[in-house]
Design a protein around this motif. Sequence first.
Motif, PDB file in Angstrom:
ATOM      1  N   ILE A  51       0.824  -1.199   0.000  1.00  0.00           N
ATOM      2  CA  ILE A  51       0.000   0.000   0.000  1.00  0.00           C
ATOM      3  C   ILE A  51       0.866   1.260   0.000  1.00  0.00           C
ATOM      4  O   ILE A  51       1.932   1.296   0.614  1.00  0.00           O
ATOM      5  CB  ILE A  51      -0.938  -0.039   1.225  1.00  0.00           C
ATOM      6  N   LEU A  52       0.425   2.279  -0.720  1.00  0.00           N
ATOM      7  CA  LEU A  52       1.083   3.585  -0.740  1.00  0.00           C
ATOM      8  C   LEU A  52       0.196   4.574  -0.003  1.00  0.00           C
ATOM      9  O   LEU A  52      -1.027   4.541  -0.144  1.00  0.00           O
ATOM     10  CB  LEU A  52       1.301   4.064  -2.169  1.00  0.00           C
ATOM     11  N   VAL A  53       0.826   5.462   0.777  1.00  0.00           N
ATOM     12  CA  VAL A  53       0.075   6.447   1.550  1.00  0.00           C
ATOM     13  C   VAL A  53       0.630   7.831   1.236  1.00  0.00           C
ATOM     14  O   VAL A  53       1.840   8.041   1.246  1.00  0.00           O
ATOM     15  CB  VAL A  53       0.188   6.170   3.069  1.00  0.00           C
ATOM     16  N   ALA A  54      -0.282   8.755   0.964  1.00  0.00           N
ATOM     17  CA  ALA A  54       0.103  10.143   0.740  1.00  0.00           C
ATOM     18  C   ALA A  54      -0.700  11.025   1.688  1.00  0.00           C
ATOM     19  O   ALA A  54      -1.848  10.727   2.014  1.00  0.00           O
ATOM     20  CB  ALA A  54      -0.152  10.553  -0.708  1.00  0.00           C
ATOM     21  N   VAL A  55      -0.072  12.101   2.121  1.00  0.00           N
ATOM     22  CA  VAL A  55      -0.758  13.129   2.894  1.00  0.00           C
ATOM     23  C   VAL A  55      -0.724  14.368   2.023  1.00  0.00           C
ATOM     24  O   VAL A  55       0.356  14.848   1.660  1.00  0.00           O
ATOM     25  CB  VAL A  55      -0.078  13.382   4.249  1.00  0.00           C
ATOM     26  N   GLY A  56      -1.895  14.857   1.668  1.00  0.00           N
ATOM     27  CA  GLY A  56      -1.950  15.941   0.693  1.00  0.00           C
ATOM     28  C   GLY A  56      -1.423  15.414  -0.630  1.00  0.00           C
ATOM     29  O   GLY A  56      -1.896  14.403  -1.138  1.00  0.00           O
ATOM     30  N   LEU A  57      -0.398  16.042  -1.162  1.00  0.00           N
ATOM     31  CA  LEU A  57       0.180  15.631  -2.450  1.00  0.00           C
ATOM     32  C   LEU A  57       1.523  14.933  -2.309  1.00  0.00           C
ATOM     33  O   LEU A  57       2.217  14.711  -3.287  1.00  0.00           O
ATOM     34  CB  LEU A  57       0.338  16.865  -3.355  1.00  0.00           C
ATOM     35  N   SER A  73      -4.415   9.794   1.325  1.00  0.00           N
ATOM     36  CA  SER A  73      -4.731   8.970   0.158  1.00  0.00           C
ATOM     37  C   SER A  73      -4.132   7.589   0.356  1.00  0.00           C
ATOM     38  O   SER A  73      -2.949   7.459   0.657  1.00  0.00           O
ATOM     39  CB  SER A  73      -4.153   9.595  -1.112  1.00  0.00           C
ATOM     40  N   ILE A  74      -4.969   6.566   0.189  1.00  0.00           N
ATOM     41  CA  ILE A  74      -4.549   5.172   0.325  1.00  0.00           C
ATOM     42  C   ILE A  74      -4.636   4.554  -1.067  1.00  0.00           C
ATOM     43  O   ILE A  74      -5.727   4.493  -1.649  1.00  0.00           O
ATOM     44  CB  ILE A  74      -5.469   4.411   1.310  1.00  0.00           C
ATOM     45  N   MET A  75      -3.488   4.091  -1.583  1.00  0.00           N
ATOM     46  CA  MET A  75      -3.426   3.619  -2.965  1.00  0.00           C
ATOM     47  C   MET A  75      -2.708   2.284  -3.078  1.00  0.00           C
ATOM     48  O   MET A  75      -1.785   2.013  -2.313  1.00  0.00           O
ATOM     49  CB  MET A  75      -2.656   4.628  -3.821  1.00  0.00           C
ATOM     50  N   PRO A  76      -3.095   1.498  -4.079  1.00  0.00           N
ATOM     51  CA  PRO A  76      -2.308   0.300  -4.394  1.00  0.00           C
ATOM     52  C   PRO A  76      -1.032   0.730  -5.092  1.00  0.00           C
ATOM     53  O   PRO A  76      -0.890   1.904  -5.467  1.00  0.00           O
ATOM     54  CB  PRO A  76      -3.236  -0.494  -5.320  1.00  0.00           C
ATOM     55  N   PRO A  77      -0.086  -0.177  -5.309  1.00  0.00           N
ATOM     56  CA  PRO A  77       1.152   0.187  -6.010  1.00  0.00           C
ATOM     57  C   PRO A  77       0.857   0.782  -7.376  1.00  0.00           C
ATOM     58  O   PRO A  77      -0.095   0.381  -8.055  1.00  0.00           O
ATOM     59  CB  PRO A  77       1.902  -1.142  -6.148  1.00  0.00           C
ATOM     60  N   VAL A  78       1.675   1.718  -7.773  1.00  0.00           N
ATOM     61  CA  VAL A  78       1.558   2.333  -9.087  1.00  0.00           C
ATOM     62  C   VAL A  78       2.086   1.357 -10.127  1.00  0.00           C
ATOM     63  O   VAL A  78       3.142   0.757  -9.944  1.00  0.00           O
ATOM     64  CB  VAL A  78       2.349   3.658  -9.150  1.00  0.00           C
ATOM     65  N   GLN A  79       1.333   1.183 -11.203  1.00  0.00           N
ATOM     66  CA  GLN A  79       1.752   0.265 -12.280  1.00  0.00           C
ATOM     67  C   GLN A  79       1.977   1.050 -13.560  1.00  0.00           C
ATOM     68  O   GLN A  79       1.260   2.001 -13.838  1.00  0.00           O
ATOM     69  CB  GLN A  79       0.692  -0.804 -12.500  1.00  0.00           C
ATOM     70  N   GLY A  80       2.970   0.633 -14.293  1.00  0.00           N
ATOM     71  CA  GLY A  80       3.265   1.277 -15.581  1.00  0.00           C
ATOM     72  C   GLY A  80       2.252   0.873 -16.626  1.00  0.00           C
ATOM     73  O   GLY A  80       1.468  -0.040 -16.454  1.00  0.00           O
ATOM     74  N   GLY A  81       2.278   1.575 -17.741  1.00  0.00           N
ATOM     75  CA  GLY A  81       1.281   1.261 -18.748  1.00  0.00           C
ATOM     76  C   GLY A  81       1.831   1.330 -20.123  1.00  0.00           C
ATOM     77  O   GLY A  81       2.859   1.596 -20.540  1.00  0.00           O
TER      78      GLY A  81
END
Length: 81
Positions: A51-57, A73-81
Motif C-alpha cells: 500500500i502507498l500512503v500520501a498526505v496531501g500531495l 490517500s490510500i493507494m495500491p502500487p503504481v503500475q506502468g502502462g
Amino acid sequence: MNVNVQFFSRLRELAGTSEFELEVPDKATVTELLRILYARVPELQEWDKSILVAVGLEFVNREHVLQSNDRISIMPPVQGG
C-alpha cells in the motif's frame, strides 16, 4: 482528531466507498492510522505490504505524524502502462 481518508482503484472497491472521515489519536502516525483502518475494513490488510500512503500531495512513510484534518490517500502500487 479527525482525518479524511480517500481510497483509490481496487482499494476503493474493498473499502466500499471513495472516502470517509476517521478519528485517530492526537499525533497518530500512518502506522496507527492503518491499524485503525484495518480494524474497520479488514479486507484492506492483505494489501499492507504494498500500500502507498500520501498526505496531501506528498507520499509519506509509516512513521509520518498526522495532523488534524489531513487528507490521506490510500493507494495500491503504481503500475506502468
